[in-house]
Each structure stands twice: as C-alpha cells, then as structure tokens.
Write a protein that holds these residues in place. Structure first.
Motif, short mmCIF file in Angstrom:
data_model
loop_
_atom_site.label_atom_id
_atom_site.label_comp_id
_atom_site.label_asym_id
_atom_site.label_seq_id
_atom_site.Cartn_x
_atom_site.Cartn_y
_atom_site.Cartn_z
N LEU A 197 0.84 -1.20 0.00
CA LEU A 197 0.00 0.00 0.00
C LEU A 197 0.88 1.26 0.00
O LEU A 197 0.57 2.24 -0.69
CB LEU A 197 -0.93 -0.01 1.22
CG LEU A 197 -2.07 1.00 1.19
CD1 LEU A 197 -3.05 0.68 0.06
CD2 LEU A 197 -2.80 1.01 2.52
N ALA A 198 1.96 1.21 0.75
CA ALA A 198 2.88 2.35 0.80
C ALA A 198 3.45 2.63 -0.59
O ALA A 198 3.57 3.80 -0.99
CB ALA A 198 4.01 2.06 1.79
N GLU A 199 3.79 1.59 -1.33
CA GLU A 199 4.31 1.78 -2.69
C GLU A 199 3.26 2.40 -3.60
O GLU A 199 3.56 3.28 -4.41
CB GLU A 199 4.76 0.43 -3.27
CG GLU A 199 6.07 -0.07 -2.75
CD GLU A 199 6.48 -1.39 -3.40
OE1 GLU A 199 6.25 -1.54 -4.62
OE2 GLU A 199 7.01 -2.25 -2.68
N ILE A 200 2.02 1.96 -3.46
CA ILE A 200 0.93 2.48 -4.31
C ILE A 200 0.76 3.98 -4.10
O ILE A 200 0.58 4.73 -5.06
CB ILE A 200 -0.39 1.72 -4.01
CG1 ILE A 200 -0.27 0.28 -4.48
CG2 ILE A 200 -1.58 2.41 -4.66
CD1 ILE A 200 -1.40 -0.63 -4.02
N PHE A 201 0.84 4.42 -2.84
CA PHE A 201 0.59 5.84 -2.54
C PHE A 201 1.86 6.67 -2.42
O PHE A 201 1.80 7.86 -2.14
CB PHE A 201 -0.26 5.97 -1.27
CG PHE A 201 -1.64 5.41 -1.44
CD1 PHE A 201 -2.52 5.96 -2.36
CD2 PHE A 201 -2.05 4.32 -0.70
CE1 PHE A 201 -3.79 5.44 -2.53
CE2 PHE A 201 -3.32 3.79 -0.87
CZ PHE A 201 -4.20 4.35 -1.79
N ILE A 251 -8.02 11.31 -0.83
CA ILE A 251 -8.87 11.17 -2.02
C ILE A 251 -8.43 9.95 -2.83
O ILE A 251 -9.26 9.17 -3.30
CB ILE A 251 -8.84 12.45 -2.86
CG1 ILE A 251 -9.52 13.59 -2.09
CG2 ILE A 251 -9.49 12.25 -4.22
CD1 ILE A 251 -9.33 14.96 -2.69
N GLN A 252 -7.12 9.76 -2.95
CA GLN A 252 -6.60 8.58 -3.67
C GLN A 252 -6.99 7.29 -2.96
O GLN A 252 -7.33 6.29 -3.59
CB GLN A 252 -5.08 8.65 -3.79
CG GLN A 252 -4.57 9.74 -4.70
CD GLN A 252 -3.04 9.84 -4.68
OE1 GLN A 252 -2.36 8.96 -4.18
NE2 GLN A 252 -2.53 10.95 -5.21
N ILE A 253 -6.95 7.32 -1.63
CA ILE A 253 -7.34 6.14 -0.84
C ILE A 253 -8.81 5.82 -1.08
O ILE A 253 -9.17 4.65 -1.27
CB ILE A 253 -7.04 6.37 0.66
CG1 ILE A 253 -5.54 6.43 0.91
CG2 ILE A 253 -7.69 5.29 1.51
CD1 ILE A 253 -5.15 6.87 2.32
N TYR A 310 -9.07 4.23 -4.42
CA TYR A 310 -8.45 2.91 -4.42
C TYR A 310 -9.37 1.86 -3.79
O TYR A 310 -9.53 0.76 -4.31
CB TYR A 310 -7.11 2.96 -3.69
CG TYR A 310 -6.39 1.63 -3.64
CD1 TYR A 310 -5.76 1.12 -4.76
CD2 TYR A 310 -6.34 0.90 -2.46
CE1 TYR A 310 -5.10 -0.10 -4.71
CE2 TYR A 310 -5.68 -0.31 -2.39
CZ TYR A 310 -5.05 -0.82 -3.53
OH TYR A 310 -4.41 -2.02 -3.48
N TYR A 311 -9.97 2.21 -2.67
CA TYR A 311 -10.85 1.27 -1.97
C TYR A 311 -12.29 1.35 -2.45
O TYR A 311 -13.14 0.59 -1.97
CB TYR A 311 -10.80 1.51 -0.46
CG TYR A 311 -9.49 1.13 0.18
CD1 TYR A 311 -8.93 -0.12 -0.01
CD2 TYR A 311 -8.82 2.03 0.99
CE1 TYR A 311 -7.73 -0.47 0.59
CE2 TYR A 311 -7.62 1.69 1.60
CZ TYR A 311 -7.09 0.44 1.38
OH TYR A 311 -5.90 0.10 1.99
N ASP A 312 -12.57 2.27 -3.33
CA ASP A 312 -13.92 2.47 -3.87
C ASP A 312 -14.94 2.74 -2.76
O ASP A 312 -15.98 2.09 -2.65
CB ASP A 312 -14.35 1.26 -4.73
CG ASP A 312 -15.57 1.58 -5.57
OD1 ASP A 312 -15.75 2.76 -5.95
OD2 ASP A 312 -16.38 0.66 -5.84
N VAL A 313 -14.57 3.68 -1.90
CA VAL A 313 -15.46 4.14 -0.85
C VAL A 313 -15.57 5.66 -0.96
O VAL A 313 -14.75 6.31 -1.61
CB VAL A 313 -14.96 3.75 0.56
CG1 VAL A 313 -14.96 2.26 0.75
CG2 VAL A 313 -13.60 4.34 0.85
N GLU A 314 -16.57 6.22 -0.31
CA GLU A 314 -16.73 7.66 -0.32
C GLU A 314 -15.78 8.29 0.69
O GLU A 314 -15.44 7.68 1.71
CB GLU A 314 -18.17 8.04 0.03
CG GLU A 314 -19.17 7.63 -1.02
CD GLU A 314 -20.59 8.05 -0.65
OE1 GLU A 314 -20.73 9.01 0.13
OE2 GLU A 314 -21.52 7.41 -1.13
#
Length: 172
Positions: free
Chosen positions: A24-28, A51-53, A56-60
C-alpha cells in the motif's frame, strides 16, 4: 473525528483488498511506517492522498472520515434526495435565467428605440421628448430592476412588504 476509528477502518479496508502495508505504501508513494501510523490513528494522510485512498478502496470520502461504511439504503436515499434538490435547483435557475433574459431583452429594445430616436434627431419632437424620455427611463428602470433582482435585494424587499401586509391585516 475519531482518528483511532478511522485508522481501524483503513486497516480493515487494506485487509479486504489483500495487500500489505508495504504494498500500500508503494501504491501511494509513502513509507510503510506512514501507513502503519495511519492505521493506528496516530497520523492522518494528506487530503490528496485521502482522495486517492477513497478511489483505491472504492469508498466515499465521507466514509473514510467517519471510519465506517454507510448502509446502501442510506446512500440510495441520500442520493435520491440530493438528485431531487439538484433538479429543483436547476429548474429554479432556468426560470430565473428566462426571466432575466426577457427583462434584458425588453430593456435592450427600449434603449435601442431611444438611440434610434436620438440618432434620427426626433427624440425631442414627440410630445416634447416625452416618448424618448419614457423609453430611456424604462431602459434604466429595467436595468436597475435586473441588478436588484440578481443581487437578491428585490426578494428582501418583497419579504419586507409581505411582513408589513401581514401586520396590517392582523390589526384589522
């Protein structure tokens, strides 16, 4: 805002996705230690990463900040309400724009009529300039009315007038 609850929600989402803190750290583009701090609630991500998170997780974003998922029923009801309000607002804006267009056109016609009379030199000939004065006054009146209408002062004046009428009716 409960950072511990939000951190726990971050951890839950990461585990559902099946990724490690390092992945996850690499992704962000942050360190694994930073992700760990997010999940313990000792630190919060910056807004752009938040916002990216959410994407990524497809949540609001609201769900991330609340630290919990919202029920689908509530989301659907909220969405329907927001859409109804947006439709109502758009209808009101369209009516307002139409009124303003008509007002503008009438004022433009009156001002054009005045300019034509002035250019032709006949502005002072019709009943000693009363027609030209009327058209110019009408054009200015429409312009002032448009300004009052768009700034909301006309609505305040109307509300004041209605309050006075109610007081007068209550006295009788």
């Amino acid at each position: 805002m409960d950072q511990k609850k939000i951190g726990g929600f971050f951890k839950e989402l990461r585990k559902e996705k099946g990724v490690t803190q390092e992945q996850l750290a690499e992704i962000f583009g942050v360190s694994g230690r930073t992700v760990s701090r997010w999940e313990t609630g000792s630190n919060m991500p910056d807004l752009d990463i938040l916002i990216q998170i959410a994407d990524y997780y497809d949540v609001e974003l609201r769900e991330l900040l609340d630290g919990e998922r919202k029920s689908e029923k509530m989301n659907k009801e909220m969405e329907e309400t927001v859409l109804k309000v947006a439709d109502y607002s758009n209808d009101e804006k369209k009516r307002f724009a139409k009124r303003m267009s008509i007002l503008f056109m009438v004022g433009l016609v009156a001002f054009t009529l005045y300019l034509v009379m002035e250019f032709m030199g006949i502005a002072d000939t019709f009943t000693d300039g009363m027609v030209a004065g009327f058209t110019l006054g009408f054009a200015y009146g429409v312009m002032i009315l448009g300004v009052l209408y768009t700034t909301g002062h006309l609505a305040k004046f109307r509300a004041f007038k209605l309050r006075l009428l109610k007081k007068a009716l209550n006295r009788n």
